[in-house]
Design a protein around this motif. Structure first.
Motif, PDB file in Angstrom:
ATOM      1  N   LEU A 320       4.223  -4.268  -4.980  1.00 17.94           N
ATOM      2  CA  LEU A 320       5.003  -4.017  -3.647  1.00 17.94           C
ATOM      3  C   LEU A 320       5.695  -2.622  -4.282  1.00 17.94           C
ATOM      4  O   LEU A 320       6.692  -1.405  -3.343  1.00 17.94           O
ATOM      5  CB  LEU A 320       6.150  -5.026  -5.140  1.00 17.94           C
ATOM      6  N   ARG A 321       6.055  -1.815  -5.842  1.00 23.65           N
ATOM      7  CA  ARG A 321       6.422  -0.786  -5.848  1.00 23.65           C
ATOM      8  C   ARG A 321       6.213   0.339  -5.676  1.00 23.65           C
ATOM      9  O   ARG A 321       6.621   1.229  -5.258  1.00 23.65           O
ATOM     10  CB  ARG A 321       5.881  -0.589  -7.509  1.00 23.65           C
ATOM     11  N   LYS A 322       5.001   0.019  -4.973  1.00 18.71           N
ATOM     12  CA  LYS A 322       4.195   1.408  -4.355  1.00 18.71           C
ATOM     13  C   LYS A 322       4.396   1.598  -3.024  1.00 18.71           C
ATOM     14  O   LYS A 322       4.810   2.642  -2.214  1.00 18.71           O
ATOM     15  CB  LYS A 322       2.462   1.526  -4.493  1.00 18.71           C
ATOM     16  N   VAL A 323       4.569   0.326  -2.572  1.00 23.95           N
ATOM     17  CA  VAL A 323       5.081  -0.148  -1.002  1.00 23.95           C
ATOM     18  C   VAL A 323       6.959   1.015  -1.389  1.00 23.95           C
ATOM     19  O   VAL A 323       6.421   1.481   0.317  1.00 23.95           O
ATOM     20  CB  VAL A 323       4.942  -0.933  -0.405  1.00 23.95           C
ATOM     21  N   MET A 324       7.261   0.416  -2.393  1.00 23.45           N
ATOM     22  CA  MET A 324       8.227   0.917  -1.996  1.00 23.45           C
ATOM     23  C   MET A 324       8.593   2.592  -2.760  1.00 23.45           C
ATOM     24  O   MET A 324      10.134   2.515  -2.556  1.00 23.45           O
ATOM     25  CB  MET A 324       8.896   0.071  -2.491  1.00 23.45           C
ATOM     26  N   GLY A 325       7.551   2.860  -2.639  1.00 24.23           N
ATOM     27  CA  GLY A 325       8.031   4.632  -2.363  1.00 24.23           C
ATOM     28  C   GLY A 325       7.489   4.401  -4.011  1.00 24.23           C
ATOM     29  O   GLY A 325       7.955   6.129  -3.618  1.00 24.23           O
ATOM     30  N   ALA A 326       6.882   4.174  -5.019  1.00 23.57           N
ATOM     31  CA  ALA A 326       6.682   4.641  -6.441  1.00 23.57           C
ATOM     32  C   ALA A 326       5.536   5.509  -5.855  1.00 23.57           C
ATOM     33  O   ALA A 326       4.208   4.868  -5.520  1.00 23.57           O
ATOM     34  CB  ALA A 326       6.567   3.437  -7.047  1.00 23.57           C
ATOM     35  N   ASP A 327       5.664   6.586  -6.740  1.00 23.79           N
ATOM     36  CA  ASP A 327       4.384   7.718  -6.512  1.00 23.79           C
ATOM     37  C   ASP A 327       3.597   6.868  -7.661  1.00 23.79           C
ATOM     38  O   ASP A 327       4.580   6.224  -9.204  1.00 23.79           O
ATOM     39  CB  ASP A 327       3.977   9.013  -6.585  1.00 23.79           C
ATOM     40  N   PRO A 407      -2.206  -0.022  -2.798  1.00 26.53           N
ATOM     41  CA  PRO A 407      -1.147  -1.430  -2.446  1.00 26.53           C
ATOM     42  C   PRO A 407      -1.543  -2.428  -1.724  1.00 26.53           C
ATOM     43  O   PRO A 407      -1.410  -3.417  -1.933  1.00 26.53           O
ATOM     44  CB  PRO A 407      -0.050  -0.013  -2.343  1.00 26.53           C
TER      45      PRO A 407
ATOM     46  N   LEU B  54       0.230   2.176   4.596  1.00 25.29           N
ATOM     47  CA  LEU B  54      -0.081   1.971   3.640  1.00 25.29           C
ATOM     48  C   LEU B  54      -2.064   1.786   4.131  1.00 25.29           C
ATOM     49  O   LEU B  54      -2.918   1.578   2.774  1.00 25.29           O
ATOM     50  CB  LEU B  54       0.100   0.210   3.914  1.00 25.29           C
ATOM     51  N   SER B  78       3.004  10.903   1.432  1.00 26.74           N
ATOM     52  CA  SER B  78       3.656  10.167   0.409  1.00 26.74           C
ATOM     53  C   SER B  78       5.561  10.466   0.706  1.00 26.74           C
ATOM     54  O   SER B  78       6.277   8.968   1.079  1.00 26.74           O
ATOM     55  CB  SER B  78       3.373  10.538  -0.886  1.00 26.74           C
ATOM     56  N   HIS B  81       6.503   8.243   3.990  1.00 30.65           N
ATOM     57  CA  HIS B  81       6.345   6.950   3.561  1.00 30.65           C
ATOM     58  C   HIS B  81       7.825   6.640   3.053  1.00 30.65           C
ATOM     59  O   HIS B  81       8.219   5.791   3.380  1.00 30.65           O
ATOM     60  CB  HIS B  81       5.136   7.311   2.777  1.00 30.65           C
ATOM     61  N   LYS B  82       7.940   7.202   1.947  1.00 28.24           N
ATOM     62  CA  LYS B  82       9.893   7.084   1.069  1.00 28.24           C
ATOM     63  C   LYS B  82      10.795   7.510   2.412  1.00 28.24           C
ATOM     64  O   LYS B  82      11.431   6.804   2.380  1.00 28.24           O
ATOM     65  CB  LYS B  82       9.494   8.121   0.090  1.00 28.24           C
ATOM     66  N   TYR B  87       9.499  -2.114   3.913  1.00 26.07           N
ATOM     67  CA  TYR B  87       8.984  -2.706   4.648  1.00 26.07           C
ATOM     68  C   TYR B  87       9.626  -4.511   4.800  1.00 26.07           C
ATOM     69  O   TYR B  87      10.322  -4.490   2.297  1.00 26.07           O
ATOM     70  CB  TYR B  87       7.340  -2.776   3.923  1.00 26.07           C
ATOM     71  N   ILE B  95      10.668  -8.035  -6.917  1.00 30.40           N
ATOM     72  CA  ILE B  95       9.427  -8.408  -8.387  1.00 30.40           C
ATOM     73  C   ILE B  95      10.663  -9.473  -9.082  1.00 30.40           C
ATOM     74  O   ILE B  95      11.955  -9.879  -9.000  1.00 30.40           O
ATOM     75  CB  ILE B  95      10.185  -7.101  -8.849  1.00 30.40           C
ATOM     76  N   THR B 106      15.870  -0.910  -6.777  1.00 31.38           N
ATOM     77  CA  THR B 106      14.271   0.015  -6.900  1.00 31.38           C
ATOM     78  C   THR B 106      13.956   1.371  -5.944  1.00 31.38           C
ATOM     79  O   THR B 106      13.934   2.415  -6.598  1.00 31.38           O
ATOM     80  CB  THR B 106      13.308  -1.076  -7.572  1.00 31.38           C
ATOM     81  N   PRO B 107      13.364   1.315  -4.312  1.00 32.00           N
ATOM     82  CA  PRO B 107      13.661   1.867  -3.684  1.00 32.00           C
ATOM     83  C   PRO B 107      14.240   3.569  -4.142  1.00 32.00           C
ATOM     84  O   PRO B 107      13.883   4.050  -3.747  1.00 32.00           O
ATOM     85  CB  PRO B 107      13.741   1.337  -2.491  1.00 32.00           C
ATOM     86  N   TYR B 110      12.794   5.778  -6.959  1.00 28.85           N
ATOM     87  CA  TYR B 110      12.139   6.330  -6.019  1.00 28.85           C
ATOM     88  C   TYR B 110      12.565   7.131  -5.614  1.00 28.85           C
ATOM     89  O   TYR B 110      12.148   8.145  -5.097  1.00 28.85           O
ATOM     90  CB  TYR B 110      10.880   5.235  -5.763  1.00 28.85           C
ATOM     91  N   ARG B 111      13.430   7.002  -5.054  1.00 26.84           N
ATOM     92  CA  ARG B 111      13.848   8.668  -3.679  1.00 26.84           C
ATOM     93  C   ARG B 111      15.116   9.252  -4.861  1.00 26.84           C
ATOM     94  O   ARG B 111      15.290  10.081  -4.162  1.00 26.84           O
ATOM     95  CB  ARG B 111      14.414   7.846  -2.994  1.00 26.84           C
TER      96      ARG B 111
END
Lengths: 800, 224
Positions: A320-327, A407, B54, B78, B81-82, B87, B95, B106-107, B110-111
């Motif tokens: 999930l975290r990866k899908v949400m953009g975590a590298d 992911p 993905l 990447s 994608h971000k 999704y 989570i 959360t997203p 990561y941004r």
């Protein structure tokens, strides 16, 4: 970002209570062991580094060569420091320490009657110039400049006079002689190789004003000037030896050389060189260091194994975290922060535990654990580095595995048992290899210790007590002996130079006649009753008789000294026991010695050493110990009877009996410590490894709940289920066992090399160790699988 | 905006290739609301995964704007994608350890969105979906419909231009499903490109274009 990581980490740790618990407990135990061992190693390592310019301070040792045999001794003559001071410009300071405790204790009367004191030494006036201990009272330069002056340590001052300021100026009696207390110095630190309560002026000694080149009974130290070449200094000392001892060396055919030993190397240096305090073998420090690292490795491995095993459970989160953009780096950060939080938590708990355990740990290691050290900048730096390193090592691999998941696969739960199963297996093998290896080592150490304690020494030490008596009482000893026996509390009494457990005096033997090869022999001065008192076995000849003794007392040049040799001495001379009887040899100063008898070899030193040549001779005047055989029955009753007689006949000297067998066991103090420490370490290693196993089995059981339920429905018994869960782990333990056997064989060989007399190790230690670990592992797995087995299949299967 | 050219996706088995997607050509304009339909195993999810970057294990060409995805560096992909995609999943996939607020946040983390900006974005989203009172609850304390609303809020928090939804109403009853679809309609009206995969014909009526997939091929492609 970090706030978020921390929050998530905390919640994750909270959610998985079992894993967190196992990891926290495991890391705590590992950290406590590691920190405690580090403190111990640091203490041993820090010996004699507290003096200013300690790098320039050296102890002077001596190499003595005679007839191709050389001997290293840690002591040197009283002329040495004076000569060095006067003739060597590169010598900044030189001092002498005469440790009386190696000969006998002293009786000190500080106003409350005689008390036996053992930590008594004489020093010259330069002592505090070389070793800059703090002087709490008194005037430097006036402390030891004249005879009968005495400095006490702070603790001693408190003990005898209540406080420091009271002590100075007081007069106390040492063996009847009056001494003035001229100063009070700090207590000797625990990491100094010197340890005394009383320092008297060496001027009091007959060699104090008149130094000699013989005997070599003194510890001498020099402080060299900056930039001195030590090798050049040693060769200059060789010229000095030639100048002062050259003639003697030629005449008596010996050679002597003085050499330097850095003061910081004394404690961990050559154990055969005598020194004031028993040292520590560097070997032990290395072993402890390795063990500390192994224990922390086991703790880290538990974390790694559990974290990778539960990776499956966290697939979804990672995906999930990866899908949400975590590298990958961001995820890595999150998982590593979890391991850091846990390590930090464990570290805090560890410090608390160490604080609470400190008093017990002191007893175990025989050294004070300095908690102040942990609070110093060095200690804090060490703890921070430790936490960072452990956190990183624990978190690195699982974080890489977790953050590296793809992911889609993660979300689809398509990954089977988390990645790196073979890594986990190898780590389990390693953990149990270490546990079994340490346990085998423990049994080897213990086997040798038991062997040494229980071996037949060749004489009887049961119900044998030793009491030292003062020189002045020696003429009354025949009366005292008779009185002791008459009381019924003693069966046999003999005078001897020492307890038979460790006879030290060295002599030179000249076989004479056509046999010209002289050799070193240990000498034991005793009276006629010794052979019977300690039950030595005569294989040829007979004991000393009264007429022998009369002949040795003639002072007309025809005197003949009766001696009894052991078989080793006879062998050395190339004779057999029967033909040796009646032969004449020269033993040290006894020019005309008659071999009266031969005793069977007995151990007169610790079993680290071979039985060497020994000469027993009748010389009660040189003896200082009474060996008393007490009858059967309550020993304390007999001893109090003996004490009563003693008090009347030997006034001024308390009756301090020592049981010879316990004194013998004390020879193995260092082995006893090792044995205790090994037992503790292997226990900790096994506990940690079992905790890890418990966690892993719990994980596997959870994953296979459905399978086990189906098996149960199909009729599997509890034992079948145990088999299903246990078999994989048993295979791993089998590999560990094979490796541990290899290690154990190596360790046994390495350890026993240090003993001239070795036990047969046999297969028992191996069988017991491996059997024990297997049993504990099966019990651990059994407990967990029983819990799964008891679940109702109807429920577990429905949830699918 | 998006151009797929001759996409093949297959699994190598011992004797043959099993195709999941075969020869898919697809052109998507900005602002479209596309519905992918078809029986299970037709390749709907696979196509969504490929569109959403993905899944990179396929043959053929994928252009996003002017650029060929396969020629991009890992880092660029990447970032794309971000910044461009959001999704939404059938099983919500929130989570469990995080609250509603934190899930949406959360997203943004990561941004590298600043703290103040995060707060205002999340406040706006909570307000929009009427979840302000529930912001400190955990997913397990919400109904399915509410969870999916959080899922949508999370997906659009980063302001993506393309929203990908895989059976977004599959686990919901009809009332909740309708609510979700209304939200989609609104988002579409605001200009977001939406691509959803679904079994339910009635959901397609909210969109502008319906594509039928059968055995990995596009069987029909019609405007509604």
């Amino acid at each position: 970002m970090w706030k978020n990581y921390l929050k998530i980490s905390f919640r994750n740790l909270q959610k998985r209570k079992l894993y967190t618990g196992i990891n926290l407990l495991g890391l705590t135990i590992a950290l406590v062991s590691f920190i405690a061992i580090s403190l111990y190693i640091h203490h041993e390592w820090s010996y004699d580094r507290m003096y200013s310019d300690y790098e320039r301070i050296y102890k002077l040792n001596q190499e003595f060569t005679s007839e191709g045999q050389n001997q290293l001794v840690g002591t040197s003559p009283s002329s040495l420091p004076i000569t060095l001071r006067e003739e060597f410009p590169e010598v900044e300071k030189a001092t002498l320490v005469f440790d009386l405790s190696i000969f006998s204790s002293v009786m000190i009367d500080a106003g409350a009657g005689n008390q036996e004191e053992k930590r008594y030494a004489m020093v010259d006036e330069n002592f505090l110039d070389v070793f800059d201990f703090q002087l709490l009272a008194g005037q430097k330069g006036k402390l030891w400049d004249e005879p009968n002056k005495l400095v006490v340590t702070e603790e001693t001052a408190d003990r005898l006079f209540g406080n420091v300021s009271n002590a100075v100026g007081k007069v106390i009696k040492v063996d009847g002689q009056e001494f003035e207390i001229t100063g009070v110095m700090q207590n000797f630190p625990s990491n100094s190789h010197m340890d005394f309560d009383f320092l008297a002026s060496f001027q009091t000694h007959r060699h104090g004003k008149n130094p000699q080149w013989s005997p070599s009974n003194y510890y001498n130290y020099v402080k060299l000037r900056e930039g001195t070449d030590v090798v050049a200094f040693e060769s200059k000392m060789a010229q000095m030896v030639e100048k002062y001892l050259g003639a003697d060396q030629k005449e008596y055919g010996f050679q002597t050389a003085f050499y330097t030993q850095p003061i910081a190397a004394v404690h961990t240096g050559d154990p055969t060189l005598n020194r004031i305090k028993p040292g520590t073998d560097l070997k032990y420090l290395y072993i402890f260091g390795v063990v500390a690292i192994l224990l922390i490795a086991i703790g880290i491995i538990n974390y790694v194994n559990l974290a990778t095993a539960e990776a499956t459970e966290r697939n979804k989160e990672v995906g999930l975290r990866k899908v949400m953009g975590a590298d990958r780096f961001q995820l890595f950060g999150q998982f590593v922060s979890e391991s850091f939080i846990l390590t930090l938590g464990a570290l805090l708990v560890s410090l608390l535990v160490i604080y609470l355990l400190a008093p017990f740990l002191v007893n175990l290691g025989q050294v004070p654990l300095s908690l102040d050290l942990l609070a110093s900048p060095l200690g804090i730096g060490f703890l921070i580095a430790l936490a960072l390193l452990v956190g990183l090592l624990a978190g690195l691999y699982p974080s890489l595995i977790l953050s590296g998941m793809e992911p889609i696969k993660a979300l689809g739960n398509k990954i089977k048992m988390g990645g790196g199963a073979w890594v986990r297996k190898s780590l389990v093998v390693f953990q149990f290899f270490v546990s079994m290896g340490l346990l085998i080592s423990t049994f080897v150490v213990k086997a040798q210790l038991d062997f040494m304690k229980e071996v037949n020494l060749g004489y009887s030490k049961e119900r044998l007590v030793a009491v030292s008596y003062p020189y002045e009482s020696r003429s009354q000893m025949p009366t005292i002996k008779a009185e002791l026996i008459r009381s019924g509390a003693a069966i046999q009494v003999a005078q001897a130079g020492d307890m038979p457990i460790h006879i030290k005096a060295g002599y030179k033997m000249f076989p004479g006649g056509d046999n010209q090869s002289e050799f070193m022999i240990t000498g034991y001065s005793v009276d006629t009753d010794l052979i019977n008192t300690i039950d030595l076995e005569l294989v040829a000849g007979e004991n000393f008789s009264e007429s022998d003794i009369k002949r040795s007392d003639l002072e007309d040049g025809t005197e003949e000294f009766p001696i009894i040799l052991n078989e080793a001495a006879i062998r050395q001379m190339g004779w057999n026991s029967e033909e040796a009887i009646g032969k004449h040899v020269n033993l040290g100063y006894m020019q005309n010695s008659l071999i009266k008898g031969v005793v069977k070899d007995f151990y007169f030193n610790s079993l680290h050493h071979e039985v060497g040549p020994l000469a027993i001779f009748n010389d009660p005047a040189d003896a200082s110990v009474l060996l008393i055989k007490i009858p059967e029955g309550d020993p304390s009753k007999h001893l109090s009877t003996l004490a009563g007689i003693w008090a009347k006949l030997v006034p001024g000297r308390p009756f301090n009996p020592v049981f010879v067998d316990s004194a013998y066991n004390n020879l193995y103090q260092s082995e006893q410590n090792s044995s205790a420490v090994f037992t503790l370490f292997s226990g900790i290693a096994i506990l940690l490894a079992l905790m890890g196993l418990f966690g892993l089995v719990s994980y596997v059981a959870l994953r296979r709940t459905r399978e086990i339920s189906i098996r149960k429905v199909l009729g599997a018994t509890g034992r079948d289920v145990l088999g299903v869960l246990a078999i994989d782990f048993m295979k791993l333990l089998g590999v560990s066992a094979i490796l541990a056997i290899g290690f154990g064989l190596w360790f046994a060989q390495m350890w026993l090399k240090g003993f001239a007399n070795q036990t047969e190790v046999g297969v028992t230690p191996f069988l017991i160790s491996i059997g024990l670990v297997f049993t504990l592992a099966i019990l651990t797995i059994g407990y967990r699988s029983w819990k799964v087995f008891r679940l109702n299949p109807a429920k577990t299967l429905k949830s699918e | 905006m998006i151009e797929l050219k001759n996409i093949d996706k297959y699994i190598e088995s011992r004797f043959q290739r099993i195709f999941i997607l075969k020869g898919v050509n697809l052109s998507i304009q900005e602002g479209e609301f596309i519905t992918l339909m078809g029986p299970s195993g037709a390749g709907k999810s696979t196509l969504l995964n490929i569109l959403g970057l993905l899944d990179e294990d396929y043959a053929g060409e994928y252009f996003f704007g002017e650029r060929n995805i396969l020629n991009m560096k890992e880092k660029e992909r990447s970032n794309l994608h971000k910044s461009e995609f959001g999704y939404i999943f059938q099983a919500y996939h929130l989570i469990d350890e995080l609250t509603v607020y934190e899930n949406i946040e959360t997203p943004l983390l990561y941004r590298n969105v600043s703290s103040a900006e995060r707060k205002s974005i999340i406040a706006e989203l909570l307000d929009r979906f009427k979840m302000v009172a529930k912001k400190d609850l955990f997913p397990a304390q919400l109904s399915g419909g509410q969870q999916q609303l959080v899922g949508i809020a999370r997906a659009i928090a980063g302001r993506p231009r393309v929203l990908l939804a895989d059976e977004p109403t599959g686990n919901l009853h009809s009332g909740q499903a309708k609510e979700i679809m209304e939200v989609f309609k609104e988002l579409h009206a605001e200009g977001t490109t939406i691509i959803q995969a679904t079994h339910a014909r009635e959901n397609a009526d909210y969109g502008t274009r319906l594509i039928n997939l059968v055995d990995g091929r596009i069987e029909s492609d019609e405007r509604i």
